[in-house]
Enzyme design. Sequence first.
Site, PDB file in Angstrom:
ATOM      1  CB  ILE A   1      -1.254   6.039  -4.001  1.00  0.00           C
ATOM      2  CG1 ILE A   1      -1.734   5.894  -5.447  1.00  0.00           C
ATOM      3  CG2 ILE A   1      -0.337   4.904  -3.566  1.00  0.00           C
ATOM      4  CD1 ILE A   1      -2.202   4.548  -5.861  1.00  0.00           C
TER       5      ILE A   1
ATOM      6  CG  ASN B   1      -9.037  -0.505  -1.926  1.00  0.00           C
ATOM      7  OD1 ASN B   1      -9.705   0.518  -1.782  1.00  0.00           O
ATOM      8  ND2 ASN B   1      -8.617  -0.918  -3.117  1.00  0.00           N
TER       9      ASN B   1
ATOM     10  CG  HIS C   1     -10.281  -2.314  -7.530  1.00  0.00           C
ATOM     11  ND1 HIS C   1      -9.746  -1.066  -7.767  1.00  0.00           N
ATOM     12  CD2 HIS C   1     -10.273  -2.963  -8.720  1.00  0.00           C
ATOM     13  CE1 HIS C   1      -9.428  -0.966  -9.038  1.00  0.00           C
ATOM     14  NE2 HIS C   1      -9.739  -2.095  -9.645  1.00  0.00           N
TER      15      HIS C   1
ATOM     16  CG  ASP D   1       0.284  -5.205  -1.238  1.00  0.00           C
ATOM     17  OD1 ASP D   1      -0.096  -4.255  -1.960  1.00  0.00           O
ATOM     18  OD2 ASP D   1       0.553  -6.331  -1.691  1.00  0.00           O
TER      19      ASP D   1
ATOM     20  N   GLY E   1       1.633  -2.088  -2.965  1.00  0.00           N
ATOM     21  CA  GLY E   1       1.384  -1.959  -4.401  1.00  0.00           C
ATOM     22  C   GLY E   1       0.031  -1.309  -4.636  1.00  0.00           C
TER      23      GLY E   1
ATOM     24  CG  ASP F   1      -6.215  -1.350  -6.581  1.00  0.00           C
ATOM     25  OD1 ASP F   1      -6.507  -0.975  -5.434  1.00  0.00           O
ATOM     26  OD2 ASP F   1      -6.474  -0.682  -7.603  1.00  0.00           O
TER      27      ASP F   1
END
Length: 192
Positions: free
Chosen positions: A84, A99, A101, A133, A135, A137
């Site tokens: 993270i 990102n 995912h 951001d 958070g 994902d």
Amino acid sequence: MASGTGSLLSSLIDRADDGAPFRIVAVAVDRPCRAADIARDHGIPTVLCRVADHPDRAGWDAALTGQIEAFEPEWVVTAGFMKILGPVFLSRFGRRIVNSHPALLPSFPGAHGVADALAHGVKVTGTTVHLVDDGVDTGPILAQEPVAIHRDDTEATLHERIKSVERQLLADVVTALVTKGVVIDGRKADIP
Ligand code: GAR
């Protein structure tokens, strides 16, 4: 940025070598890994920044930010980076971090997106490329592709099938970002 086998990184390198309008100025890893070997084999400057080499997570966050900042990237891509990112990094690179995912967000965020989708028994999962951001994902979604789950799938077979779609999607999104900027729902987003 990567932590693992680096197949997403390889697809970005291949796309850049094939004349895509972006260049990979550096690769950062948080552990010795195949992705770092791939970067070195292609002559791409490589940074290894391990949490364990710093007194705490905040120290790692600051060091990683400084090491990447030195390359003055326009975009940061986390391609299988399994840590993270910290607040210093996020405030420095803001909405310029992308990102990839291995699930259809907002379903199955976190480090076990493939295993969690299998365990839940969904019939379709997929891959998502999104802006990062603060958070896990949770940032704005740029692109998604579905992948069907087969009855006999294991985490490994499913992940490989997802990654074969993910590699193309990530390279497509990075190409679109550097040519058209951030487009969400057909509208150009205002990213400072
Ligand atoms: C990819 O499936 C990527 O989405 C995932 O790690 C894999 C990296 O593959 N990342 C995450 O799960 C982050 N939460 P690679 O090492 O072959 O590029």
